[in-house]
Scaffold this active site. Structure first.
Site, mmCIF file in Angstrom:
data_model
loop_
_atom_site.group_PDB
_atom_site.id
_atom_site.type_symbol
_atom_site.label_atom_id
_atom_site.label_comp_id
_atom_site.label_asym_id
_atom_site.label_seq_id
_atom_site.Cartn_x
_atom_site.Cartn_y
_atom_site.Cartn_z
ATOM 1 C CG HIS A 193 54.714 -3.413 16.835
ATOM 2 N ND1 HIS A 193 55.121 -3.215 18.131
ATOM 3 C CD2 HIS A 193 53.415 -3.033 16.785
ATOM 4 C CE1 HIS A 193 54.126 -2.726 18.836
ATOM 5 N NE2 HIS A 193 53.076 -2.615 18.055
ATOM 6 C CE LYS A 204 45.603 -2.006 12.495
ATOM 7 N NZ LYS A 204 45.428 -0.868 13.410
ATOM 8 C CG HIS A 231 52.640 -6.675 19.444
ATOM 9 N ND1 HIS A 231 52.473 -6.286 18.140
ATOM 10 C CD2 HIS A 231 51.640 -6.094 20.145
ATOM 11 C CE1 HIS A 231 51.408 -5.510 18.058
ATOM 12 N NE2 HIS A 231 50.891 -5.371 19.263
#
Length: 614
Positions: free
Chosen positions: A173, A170, A176
């Site tokens: 973003h 994933k 993170h």
């Protein structure tokens, strides 16, 4: 592939300080919790406490020491007399202290202002000791590492800090990114405070999305692309198969069946997943290195043993904390104002909370930590509070040593081509934008030895400082232009300040080598702006201790800006080049080099590499 953890490398070895107070100064009593060999301002505070306690019986030096605060508006230290709850009027008490006061090599004056006594340190002693201490703890340590600002507060203790924790396949973003920046700072901060630190990255490497990827990989997977960039390739597959699954419900059924095989330990189903995980971890490690971030352990949801989750559920049932709701199992935490927490889904699969509980128990069994910190977004406050509360209700004594360091949102982060999806895009964009900024000044640009490297480092500094400049809990707007400007309080401004200080030796070779600190004529540094810098440098060990209490990187960032502003103010008047008195020029140079060393220490604590040239 959990990396093995080498214990010895993480135990800070703070030997006794190479700095000692000179024998020619008036002796001071020892006060518990102070360490003048690492923070010499402790001695000045003890000297003040001795003055006040000597004048106002029955106060002890220890009692007064707790009330010696940093002064405001140009005062060094301030004591608020009402806090001691003594008999008599404040004015009379103040008068008694002033009448009994004798200036010495520690304290030169005391003044009374309403309920406060303001104390001024002896400038010559202050300059000599602070510059000497910074030099000794930067260049003469047994560890051969700079240690100014370090302390022994966590000696003999172990902390696990879990941060970053992206999901494999994933996007990485901005949440993170914040977790990574704040977590890396905390890891450095705890190491500087004597703790043994285990930096842990808990990857989202398990769950039904891997069933989807497995189905997608059979259709769109390429081992060649996987080797090139596993993170990006798996993400592309995930996006494609997800879109198809929205049209065709059977795809999700296939994915669920595939993940069930993984959970049941089917080797065929796990084989590809292991490759994906390993290649993703390798790629992340490479990208983290570019951010000056290293992890001791890469673990993940997949490594939480099923047995530990089953055991946790069993314990909760035995403690009568579980209630059933149409096949799902929940813990009722309403009397703790924490709602109801699902611990198992209706289909019998585990859920985040169960995994987090099992994971925490496994970690304690393995590492016997004294503290474990989770660096997780404030959006997860409820989940983390439920998780901690459940562990507490399960009777784990160590649950009280779990801490949640939360943070607000980053708003509007994108590259100029659109949304940010991957960490390397963020780093590339920062480098590119910074490179363009640097090119605007052709003359300076041509003097830079490695412009690509400098642009990258300054760009990353810009990102980190923008992130850490305000309190963690605040949301902030991501702004490339402001963040990478050399004007105002930005990362590039701090790097420029460090580079400017580093150039002072190159520009004054005739003053080198400087004499030993004890031989420098620091009494010649008399300008108020120079004294302000010296005092500020002396406060740095306290700034580090405060950050350890608050877990706020903004305190260190604010210190770095204050120091840079103070240097900028002194630069034109406290000159080195052009100063006719060589002793004075050398003393001033030593002051600027100490400022460079402390600014560098603050930047390294923030996981930023200070530059020598740019």
């Amino acid at each position: 592939m959990a990396s093995t953890f080498a214990e010895s490398s993480n135990k800070p070895t703070l030997a006794p300080s190479p700095f000692a107070l000179p024998a020619d100064l008036p002796t001071l009593p020892e006060v518990a919790g102070t360490d003048p060999t690492r923070c010499v301002l402790d001695s000045f505070r003890v000297a003040i406490a001795k003055v006040v306690a000597g004048a106002l019986e029955p106060l002890t030096v220890e009692q007064v020491y707790q009330g010696v605060d940093y002064g405001k508006k140009g005062e060094d230290f301030t004591v608020a007399l009402p806090r001691f709850k003594l008999k008599g009027k404040v004015d009379e008490l103040a008068k008694t202290v002033i009448e009994k006061f004798q200036p010495d090599e520690w304290i030169e004056s005391v003044t009374h202002d309403r309920a406060f006594l303001h104390f001024r340190c002896r400038t010559a002693t202050l300059s000599r000791l602070i510059l000497d201490q910074i030099h000794a703890l930067t260049y003469d340590t047994e560890s051969k590492q700079p240690e100014y600002g370090s302390n022994f507060l966590g000696e003999g203790k172990r902390v696990i800090i879990e941060y970053s924790s992206p999901n494999i396949a994933k996007s990485f973003h901005v949440g993170h990114l914040r977790s990574t920046i704040i977590g890396a700072f905390l890891a450095n901060l705890y190491k500087a405070s004597g703790w043994e630190v285990i930096s842990m990255n808990y990857l989202g490497d398990w769950g039904t999305q891997f069933g989807l990827i497995a189905v997608g990989f059979e259709k769109y997977g390429s081992y060649e692309e996987l080797e090139k960039d596993a993170i990006q390739h798996l993400f592309q597959i995930y996006v494609k198969i997800n879109a198809e699954a929205d049209q065709d419900p059977t795809i999700r059924e296939q994915a669920a069946a595939w993940f069930k095989r993984m959970e049941d330990g089917d080797e065929e189903a796990l084989k590809n997943w292991r490759v994906w995980r390993k290649l993703s971890v390798d790629k992340y490690a490479q990208e983290y290195a570019g951010l000056n971030v290293q992890f001791d352990v890469y673990t993940g949801e997949s490594e939480v043993p099923q047995a530990s989750m089953d055991k946790a559920l069993k314990q909760l049932q035995e403690l009568d904390l579980i209630e059933e709701d149409q096949g799902a199992l929940r813990v009722n935490l309403e009397k703790h104002k924490l709602g109801k927490a699902v611990v198992r889904k209706r289909d019998g699969t585990s859920i985040y909370l169960t995994r987090d509980i099992g994971g925490a128990v496994t970690r304690y069994d393995k590492y016997k930590f004294d503290k474990m910190i989770y660096v997780i977004s404030a959006q997860q406050d409820m989940h983390v509070a439920q998780f901690f509360k459940v562990l507490e209700l399960m009777g784990y004594e160590w649950a009280k040593n779990l801490e949640h360091v939360n943070y607000g949102l980053v708003l509007g982060m994108s590259t100029r081509k659109g949304t940010v999806v991957f960490l390397d895009q963020i780093i590339r964009e920062a480098s590119t934008v910074m490179h363009e900024q640097m090119r605007k000044n052709e003359e300076k640009y041509n003097a830079v030895e490695n412009p690509e490297f400098v642009a990258r480092e300054v760009g990353i500094t810009g990102i980190k400082i923008q992130d850490m400049a305000a309190k963690r809990i605040n949301n902030y707007n991501f702004n490339w232009e402001r963040m990478l400007s050399f004007e105002g309080d930005t990362g590039p401004y701090l790097q420029y300040a460090h580079v400017r200080l580093s150039s002072i030796e190159r520009k004054n070779p005739d003053l080198l080598p400087l004499p030993a600190p004890s031989q420098l004529k620091t009494e010649l540094i008399t300008e108020p702006s120079a004294r302000e810098i010296i005092f500020l440098l002396g406060t740095y060990p306290d700034v580090v201790k405060t950050a350890l209490k608050t877990h706020e990187p903004s305190g260190i960032v604010t210190f770095a800006f204050r120091l840079s502003h103070a240097i900028s103010s002194a630069w034109e008047t406290v000159i080195v080049k052009g100063e006719q008195d060589k002793d004075k020029a050398k003393a001033r140079m030593a002051l600027y080099l100490a400022a460079r060393d402390v600014l560098g220490a603050a930047l390294r604590l923030l996981s930023i590499e200070p530059l020598e040239r740019m």
